[in-house]
Design a protein around this motif. Structure first.
Motif, PDB file in Angstrom:
ATOM      1  N   MET A   1     -33.798  15.642 -29.684  1.00  0.00           N
ATOM      2  CA  MET A   1     -34.783  16.523 -30.320  1.00  0.00           C
ATOM      3  C   MET A   1     -34.954  16.151 -31.787  1.00  0.00           C
ATOM      4  SD  MET A   1     -34.773  20.628 -30.233  1.00  0.00           S
ATOM      5  CE  MET A   1     -33.920  20.642 -28.687  1.00  0.00           C
ATOM      6  N   LYS A   2     -36.179  16.055 -32.209  1.00  0.00           N
ATOM      7  CA  LYS A   2     -36.429  15.603 -33.569  1.00  0.00           C
ATOM      8  C   LYS A   2     -36.395  16.770 -34.553  1.00  0.00           C
ATOM      9  CE  LYS A   2     -36.984  11.226 -33.198  1.00  0.00           C
ATOM     10  NZ  LYS A   2     -37.990  10.742 -32.263  1.00  0.00           N
TER      11      LYS A   2
ATOM     12  N   TYR B 123     -19.575  21.606 -42.675  1.00  0.00           N
ATOM     13  CA  TYR B 123     -19.794  23.006 -42.291  1.00  0.00           C
ATOM     14  C   TYR B 123     -21.237  23.223 -41.875  1.00  0.00           C
ATOM     15  CZ  TYR B 123     -20.418  28.047 -42.871  1.00  0.00           C
ATOM     16  OH  TYR B 123     -20.745  29.362 -42.672  1.00  0.00           O
ATOM     17  N   ALA B 124     -22.156  22.665 -42.656  1.00  0.00           N
ATOM     18  CA  ALA B 124     -23.569  22.838 -42.331  1.00  0.00           C
ATOM     19  C   ALA B 124     -23.884  22.247 -40.956  1.00  0.00           C
ATOM     20  CB  ALA B 124     -24.441  22.181 -43.404  1.00  0.00           C
ATOM     21  N   PHE B 125     -23.384  21.051 -40.700  1.00  0.00           N
ATOM     22  CA  PHE B 125     -23.687  20.400 -39.420  1.00  0.00           C
ATOM     23  C   PHE B 125     -23.046  21.128 -38.250  1.00  0.00           C
ATOM     24  CE2 PHE B 125     -24.525  16.295 -41.789  1.00  0.00           C
ATOM     25  CZ  PHE B 125     -25.865  16.264 -41.444  1.00  0.00           C
ATOM     26  N   ALA B 126     -21.847  21.636 -38.451  1.00  0.00           N
ATOM     27  CA  ALA B 126     -21.120  22.214 -37.329  1.00  0.00           C
ATOM     28  C   ALA B 126     -21.487  23.668 -37.070  1.00  0.00           C
ATOM     29  CB  ALA B 126     -19.621  22.096 -37.568  1.00  0.00           C
ATOM     30  N   ARG B 127     -21.847  24.402 -38.122  1.00  0.00           N
ATOM     31  CA  ARG B 127     -21.940  25.841 -37.948  1.00  0.00           C
ATOM     32  C   ARG B 127     -23.293  26.463 -38.277  1.00  0.00           C
ATOM     33  NH1 ARG B 127     -17.276  26.092 -35.325  1.00  0.00           N
ATOM     34  NH2 ARG B 127     -15.866  27.757 -35.962  1.00  0.00           N
ATOM     35  N   LEU B 128     -24.120  25.785 -39.013  1.00  0.00           N
ATOM     36  CA  LEU B 128     -25.370  26.414 -39.425  1.00  0.00           C
ATOM     37  C   LEU B 128     -26.530  25.861 -38.615  1.00  0.00           C
ATOM     38  CD1 LEU B 128     -24.836  26.406 -43.283  1.00  0.00           C
ATOM     39  CD2 LEU B 128     -24.392  28.254 -41.678  1.00  0.00           C
ATOM     40  N   GLU B 129     -27.516  26.705 -38.450  1.00  0.00           N
ATOM     41  CA  GLU B 129     -28.698  26.324 -37.702  1.00  0.00           C
ATOM     42  C   GLU B 129     -29.824  26.077 -38.692  1.00  0.00           C
ATOM     43  OE1 GLU B 129     -30.916  25.699 -34.178  1.00  0.00           O
ATOM     44  OE2 GLU B 129     -28.777  25.824 -34.614  1.00  0.00           O
ATOM     45  N   PHE B 135     -31.537  15.701 -36.169  1.00  0.00           N
ATOM     46  CA  PHE B 135     -32.008  14.444 -36.738  1.00  0.00           C
ATOM     47  C   PHE B 135     -31.064  13.961 -37.839  1.00  0.00           C
ATOM     48  CE2 PHE B 135     -34.297  12.370 -40.193  1.00  0.00           C
ATOM     49  CZ  PHE B 135     -34.739  11.238 -39.534  1.00  0.00           C
ATOM     50  N   PHE B 136     -30.722  14.880 -38.743  1.00  0.00           N
ATOM     51  CA  PHE B 136     -29.856  14.484 -39.854  1.00  0.00           C
ATOM     52  C   PHE B 136     -28.450  14.129 -39.368  1.00  0.00           C
ATOM     53  CE2 PHE B 136     -32.834  16.981 -42.668  1.00  0.00           C
ATOM     54  CZ  PHE B 136     -33.326  15.844 -43.299  1.00  0.00           C
ATOM     55  N   PHE B 137     -28.023  14.849 -38.352  1.00  0.00           N
ATOM     56  CA  PHE B 137     -26.688  14.553 -37.815  1.00  0.00           C
ATOM     57  C   PHE B 137     -26.661  13.130 -37.236  1.00  0.00           C
ATOM     58  CE2 PHE B 137     -23.223  15.034 -34.622  1.00  0.00           C
ATOM     59  CZ  PHE B 137     -22.216  15.306 -35.522  1.00  0.00           C
TER      60      PHE B 137
END
Lengths: 334, 307
Positions: A1-2, B123-129, B135-137
């Protein structure tokens, strides 16, 4: 998903119950009555910005220090640039020159390939051997693990390269030991035939980190396999060959890929041992060392960039071939 | 660098599975006590000594008078002298004290930078929407695979245009911008092992993302942070290429550059002082290794959240 995933798509992904981080959105579960207070609305809006604030350092780093330079490096590889004037577009000239009219470059490729394809298999063989020996329920495992791991930790340091320079020098430790057997050795690092060998030994010496990985993997081999084999009266050697090794193949692949990538990029030992020259007679001219010389001693930035990209493709191709070959020998349990 | 990385991943993963090694059993299934195996131990000790011999020898040589360094395979110094340390510490021109100070500043700031930036991003990648998370991950994971040499030239040009050459900024600032993606990955992996109910509960209780991160997540991720700190320190302390590119004034040199300069300046004649300084340069690494080992082995198991 983009990145442009719609809200509904995200809602689906959030509701699928997996362990993905999107699962528990607090807003969904704690949403109050429709009449929202101003402060709550502000909180919600802040929560939309907050993730990016958390990510801000990385975002800046990614665009400014990684992605931007990467694209710029790709552009530079098609130019002539000495840092002072402006970059001059030369098309694929740099790449052509690398492979057709720069024998020193080809020599650096050869040296690097020999180094990588001799030292990595040897290193992994030692790692596997010691891991198997250590995995037999001996006391003091932690101590042995530390002892064997230690060289990996310091192997790339200048101190060790300095030590190596002495050990394999004319009056070095190695020759003193050989002297006991009546062998008069020359300087090993001063001889083009043996200089690369000393660096290979240095890399093999750092087998500890793949060993630690093998050890961890050995613990995951289910005990019942060995019990079943014992019931069938299978010898230890056959058990190793038909149980241990197949179960370890995924980790062998993992170690192989990592160590190959690392070996391709080795720099410090060659630089220190040869005094930055890659000598004698270019016998330790590692790829990265030549790249350094071109870029930062001769300031041929475009040429060095082209070298970097060729290295990137080298590594990518070797890794891809590895994964492609892996289906013939890597055993996956599930 | 990659090799330590790998060891790290497995070390973390292994402990999470709480493997205690294979229990050896008798035919009837009862657990057999480990029997002593003198021969195996002898082999392992012997091989270990062979491997460590160069290090032991170097340690010994650093206390030897120079005339004995080359005539002896015996690592034990006799007579013992501290002259090498005195001479080496004074160095040629700039003393090693300066190099050690510089290395400490650079490594210390790098540790702080990596802990700060990588845990925030993790934290941002694992827990925040948020929009674009996947894409950034993926982009972040992709940077893990990029060889540093591709970035060497353009980064040099960038930092050179900023006027940062011959300062610590090119060595330290990238760490505050989470360029070592591996540690973000480590943090994300670690957070996946912690129950989400914790931060959900905090948020329901009215804590914002920042409070949740600071009060709930950060204390829980201490083992991952410690791992980050230890490895960042070791890698930065050892790093030779980056300082070689950016630090030109000997007063700015880090320890590896100082050692290398020693080699250039005094050549073959001053092995004693050089070994003394080489031993000192390895000191902090040993220290962190020993301290970190203890921490790493107990770390993840003691979070105690997996029950």
């Amino acid at each position: 998903m983009k990145s442009n995933a719609t809200t509904s798509e995200r809602a689906t992904s959030a509701g699928d119950g997996g362990a993905r981080p999107g699962r528990g959105r607090v807003r969904a579960s704690s949403r109050p009555a429709p009449a929202r207070s101003v402060s709550l609305r502000r909180a919600v809006r802040r929560n939309k910005i907050a993730p990016y604030l958390f990510l801000l350092p990385w975002l800046i780093g990614f665009f400014v220090i990684t992605l931007g330079p990467m694209l710029y490096s790709f552009y530079l590889s098609f130019t002539d640039f000495n840092l002072l004037g402006s970059a001059e577009w030369v098309g694929i000239d740099n790449y052509i020159e690398l492979f057709t009219s720069d024998p020193k470059y080809l020599e650096s490729v050869r040296v690097t390939l020999v180094y990588v394809f001799v030292s990595v298999p040897l290193q992994l063989a030692f790692a596997l051997l010691l891991a198997v020996l250590l995995n037999r329920g001996l006391r003091g495992l932690a101590i042995y693990r530390s002892i064997y791991y230690l060289p990996s930790l310091i192997g790339a340091s200048v101190a060790i390269a300095v030590l190596w320079r002495q050990m394999f020098g004319r009056n070095g430790l190695v020759n003193q030991v050989l002297d006991w057997f009546g062998i008069v050795g020359e300087s090993w690092i001063g001889n083009p035939d043996t200089a690369l060998g000393t660096l290979i030994i240095l890399n093999v010496w750092t087998f500890g980190s793949p060993m630690v990985i093998f050890l961890a993997a050995l613990r995951q081999v289910p005990e019942y396999l060995y019990e079943a084999a014992a019931v069938d009266g299978v010898s230890k050697w056959r058990a190793f060959w038909h149980i241990t090794l197949p179960m370890l193949t995924p980790v062998v692949l993992f170690n192989l890929v990592l160590q190959l990538i690392g070996a391709f990029q080795a720099f410090t030992p060659a630089y220190v041992v040869s005094g930055g020259t890659g000598g004698p007679v270019n016998s330790t001219l590692f790829y990265t060392l030549y790249l350094y010389q071109k870029g930062f001693a001769n300031f041929e930035m475009g040429y060095a960039s082209a070298m970097a990209w060729v290295l990137f493709f080298f590594i990518a191709i070797v890794t891809a071939v590895n994964f492609w070959l892996s289906k013939y020998w890597v055993h996956y349990d599930d | 660098m990659t090799t330590e990385t790998a060891a790290l991943i497995t070390a973390t993963g292994r402990r999470r599975r709480s493997g205690t090694g294979r229990a050896r059993r008798n035919a009837d299934g009862s657990i057999r006590p480990p029997r002593p195996r003198p021969l195996a131990h002898l082999m392992l000790v012997g091989f270990g000594l062979l491997m460590l011999y160069p290090l032991i020898w170097m340690l010994g040589a650093s206390f030897k008078e120079s005339e004995f360094i080359f005539s002896e395979v015996n690592p034990f110094p006799n007579p013992v002298t501290f002259d090498n340390y005195r001479q080496g510490w004074q160095g040629s021109g700039v003393g090693f004290g300066t190099y050690f100070l510089n290395s400490t500043i650079v490594s210390g700031l790098s540790v702080v930078g990596n802990m700060f930036a990588c845990s925030l991003a993790g934290y941002a990648f694992a827990r925040l929407e948020f929009r674009g998370r996947k894409f950034f991950f993926a982009a972040m994971l992709a940077t893990l695979m990029l060889p540093t040499h591709v970035l060497l030239v353009p980064q040099y040009i960038l930092f050179s245009n900023l006027g940062w050459v011959n300062s610590f900024l090119p060595l330290v600032v990238p760490k505050f911008l989470a360029v070592d993606a591996f540690f973000i990955f480590l943090m994300v992996q670690f957070l996946r092992g912690l129950p989400r109910e914790l931060d959900q509960a905090a948020m329901i209780d009215g804590a914002g993302p920042w409070q949740t991160y600071w009060r709930i997540i950060l204390p829980l991720t201490l083992p991952a942070l410690a791992t980050t700190a230890i490895f960042t320190f070791i890698w930065t302390w050892n790093d030779f290429l980056t300082p070689l590119l950016y630090l030109q004034d000997p007063r700015m040199y880090t320890v590896p550059l100082g050692l290398n300069a020693f080699l250039d300046a005094s050549g073959e004649s001053a092995w004693g002082p050089m070994f003394a300084m080489a031993v000192l340069s390895l000191g902090p690494l040993f220290g962190f290794f020993l301290a970190g080992q203890k921490y790493l082995t107990s770390g993840i198991a003691t979070t105690g959240l997996k029950g």
